[in-house]
Design an enzyme around this catalytic site. Structure first.
Site, mmCIF file in Angstrom:
data_model
loop_
_atom_site.group_PDB
_atom_site.id
_atom_site.type_symbol
_atom_site.label_atom_id
_atom_site.label_comp_id
_atom_site.label_asym_id
_atom_site.label_seq_id
_atom_site.Cartn_x
_atom_site.Cartn_y
_atom_site.Cartn_z
ATOM 1 N N LYS A 171 -12.125 -7.686 5.747
ATOM 2 C CA LYS A 171 -11.374 -6.895 6.818
ATOM 3 C C LYS A 171 -12.333 -5.503 7.053
ATOM 4 O O LYS A 171 -12.682 -5.277 5.847
ATOM 5 C CB LYS A 171 -10.108 -6.249 6.346
ATOM 6 C CG LYS A 171 -9.338 -5.446 7.099
ATOM 7 C CD LYS A 171 -7.884 -4.977 6.504
ATOM 8 C CE LYS A 171 -7.560 -3.718 7.237
ATOM 9 N NZ LYS A 171 -6.462 -3.137 6.513
ATOM 10 N N CYS A 230 -4.045 6.370 0.134
ATOM 11 C CA CYS A 230 -3.454 5.146 -0.463
ATOM 12 C C CYS A 230 -3.165 4.940 -2.045
ATOM 13 O O CYS A 230 -2.839 4.241 -2.665
ATOM 14 C CB CYS A 230 -4.512 3.931 -0.199
ATOM 15 S SG CYS A 230 -4.888 3.691 1.337
ATOM 16 N N ARG A 274 -3.601 3.610 12.429
ATOM 17 C CA ARG A 274 -3.180 4.717 11.675
ATOM 18 C C ARG A 274 -2.125 5.489 12.757
ATOM 19 O O ARG A 274 -1.245 6.123 12.155
ATOM 20 C CB ARG A 274 -4.489 5.609 11.286
ATOM 21 C CG ARG A 274 -4.892 4.651 10.166
ATOM 22 C CD ARG A 274 -6.177 5.613 9.567
ATOM 23 N NE ARG A 274 -6.922 4.784 8.738
ATOM 24 C CZ ARG A 274 -8.208 4.914 8.111
ATOM 25 N NH1 ARG A 274 -8.515 5.954 8.481
ATOM 26 N NH2 ARG A 274 -8.747 4.300 7.501
ATOM 27 N N TYR A 308 -3.064 -9.449 15.965
ATOM 28 C CA TYR A 308 -2.004 -8.973 16.675
ATOM 29 C C TYR A 308 -1.733 -9.755 17.879
ATOM 30 O O TYR A 308 -0.925 -9.816 18.805
ATOM 31 C CB TYR A 308 -2.232 -7.310 17.102
ATOM 32 C CG TYR A 308 -2.285 -6.454 16.037
ATOM 33 C CD1 TYR A 308 -1.343 -5.915 15.352
ATOM 34 C CD2 TYR A 308 -3.604 -6.282 15.485
ATOM 35 C CE1 TYR A 308 -1.436 -5.139 14.172
ATOM 36 C CE2 TYR A 308 -3.771 -5.549 14.371
ATOM 37 C CZ TYR A 308 -2.553 -5.016 13.539
ATOM 38 O OH TYR A 308 -2.499 -4.392 12.490
ATOM 39 N N LYS A 342 -12.309 -4.947 1.838
ATOM 40 C CA LYS A 342 -11.976 -4.084 2.984
ATOM 41 C C LYS A 342 -12.698 -2.905 3.059
ATOM 42 O O LYS A 342 -13.047 -2.121 2.091
ATOM 43 C CB LYS A 342 -10.573 -3.429 2.466
ATOM 44 C CG LYS A 342 -10.022 -2.719 3.525
ATOM 45 C CD LYS A 342 -8.468 -2.395 3.145
ATOM 46 C CE LYS A 342 -7.831 -1.326 4.075
ATOM 47 N NZ LYS A 342 -6.359 -0.988 3.883
ATOM 48 N N CYS A 368 0.790 -1.125 0.027
ATOM 49 C CA CYS A 368 -0.026 -0.011 0.001
ATOM 50 C C CYS A 368 0.940 1.222 0.038
ATOM 51 O O CYS A 368 2.200 1.020 0.156
ATOM 52 C CB CYS A 368 -1.155 -0.043 1.330
ATOM 53 S SG CYS A 368 -2.263 1.385 1.078
HETATM 54 C C1 PBG Z 1 -3.187 0.076 4.588
HETATM 55 C C2 PBG Z 1 -3.737 -0.639 5.618
HETATM 56 C C3 PBG Z 1 -4.488 -0.030 6.859
HETATM 57 C C4 PBG Z 1 -4.673 -1.396 7.663
HETATM 58 C C5 PBG Z 1 -3.882 -2.534 7.099
HETATM 59 N N1 PBG Z 1 -3.298 -1.959 5.681
HETATM 60 C C6 PBG Z 1 -5.141 1.098 7.286
HETATM 61 C C7 PBG Z 1 -5.792 1.914 6.385
HETATM 62 O O1 PBG Z 1 -6.656 1.412 5.414
HETATM 63 O O2 PBG Z 1 -6.335 2.828 6.989
HETATM 64 C C8 PBG Z 1 -5.224 -1.345 9.002
HETATM 65 C C9 PBG Z 1 -5.021 -2.563 9.697
HETATM 66 C C10 PBG Z 1 -5.668 -2.524 11.372
HETATM 67 O O3 PBG Z 1 -6.298 -1.507 11.586
HETATM 68 O O4 PBG Z 1 -4.933 -3.215 12.069
HETATM 69 N N2 PBG Z 1 -3.955 0.593 3.865
#
Ligand code: PBG
Length: 326
Positions: A249, A131, A206, A314, A196, A121
């Site tokens: 996700k 992104c 973030r 995690y 997602k 990303c």
């Molecule tokens: C990158 C990305 C994100 C997450 C994973 N890859 C952040 C987003 O889309 O803002 C979030 C993962 C998490 O909250 O554990 N785009």
């Protein structure tokens, strides 16, 4: 036939009976452990919103990989925090970028024992935190695809085992597949973040990755919460574009989507138990409001029961601790 002939409690009477009939078990080998690697730091930096979690210097990643293996976890997902952000995300595909460096270290030390996955990303590498490439206040889809392909190829050159595109750009899986194949990496699989959703549960991530958008939000590329069919369409498209695995996700608020994905497609389904889901458990446990181990087992069992084959979580690092029933 019903009560008193049928007595459901007959099969619940002893622990052995319950175990014999158990359908869902969590195996550490089905968990993926995400880590944050930061360029230019010397010591781990705690992430306030993710208790027990740190931003790590590259020098510690091999230790982290070994710790994961000691828990029975076979895979690490890498996120990078670069020293320098710009409007072209140049650090994302730099030969010596922080993720590329971490991949080399991990593969050099642990070889085939550990599966190394690179998140593809640009948000962590862009000064504006979006992104993709931004022009006139809008994220440009097709121009971004080229950069995502470059990131994937640079990870492959470093020796990554799997690439995981998470930018939610249309056509990103096809673009990455083509870029990888052109560079001779036709054996590198793609784990696509297909469904997602735009989610409040990414908040702690973030903060950890310093990747919050500096203006606006991600709703023009991540999915809207109220849609279900759209998720199936995203998954279908990603599979057609060459995704080897698909992802839903976040996990907990989207268990229906995980179940639908499992029922409708014949590829491994990955669920991402995201940062906010982790932090809520940690915060409540720290307050003594819930029993942490019981809750982690229950959450991950639920995600698996919904249909996830693999879970990015995690909690993976302490798998042995919370899997222990006592
Ligand atoms: C990158 C990305 C994100 C997450 C994973 N890859 C952040 C987003 O889309 O803002 C979030 C993962 C998490 O909250 O554990 N785009």
């Amino acid at each position: 036939m019903s009560f008193p002939t049928v007595r459901m409690r007959r099969l619940r009477r002893t622990a052995a009976l319950r175990e014999m009939l158990n359908q869902i078990t969590i195996q550490p080998s089905n968990l993926i452990y995400p880590i944050f690697v930061e360029e230019g730091i010397k010591k781990p930096i705690p992430i306030a919103s993710m208790p027990g979690y740190n931003r790590l210097p590259v020098s510690t990643v091999v230790e982290e990989g070994k710790a994961a293996l000691a828990q029975g976890v076979k895979s690490i997902l890498l996120f990078g925090i670069p020293a320098k952000k710009d409007e072209a995300a140049t650090s994302a595909y730099a030969k010596n970028g922080v993720v590329q460096h971490a991949i080399r270290e991990l593969k050099g030390a642990l070889g085939e024992d550990l599966v190394v996955i690179g998140d593809v990303c640009l948000c962590e590498y862009m000064s504006h935190g979006h992104c993709g490439i931004v022009e006139n206040g809008e994220v440009q889809n097709d121009q971004t695809l080229e950069l995502l392909g470059k990131v994937a190829v640079s990870y492959a050159e470093a020796g990554v085992d799997i690439v995981a595109p998470s930018a939610m750009m249309d056509g990103q899986v096809a673009a990455i597949r083509e870029a990888l194949d052109d560079a001779g990496f036709e054996q590198v699989p793609i784990m696509a973040y297909s469904a997602k959703y735009a989610s409040g549960f990414y908040g702690p991530f973030r903060e950890a990755a310093e990747s919050a958008p500096q203006f606006g939000n991600r709703r023009s590329y991540q999915m809207s919460q109220g849609s279900q069919q759209e998720a199936l369409r995203e998954i279908e498209l990603d599979i057609a574009e060459g995704a080897d695995m698909i992802m839903v996700k976040p996990a907990l608020a989207y268990l229906d989507v995980i179940a639908l994905a499992k029922a409708n497609f014949n590829v491994p389904v990955v669920a991402y138990n995201v940062s906010g889901e982790y932090s809520m458990v940690k915060a409540a446990a720290q307050n003594g409001w819930i029993d942490e181990k019981t809750i982690i087992r229950e959450i991950l069992t639920g995600i698996k029961r919904a249909g996830a084959d693999l879970i990015i979580t995690y909690h993976a690092k302490d798998a042995k601790i919370w899997l222990n029933q006592t």
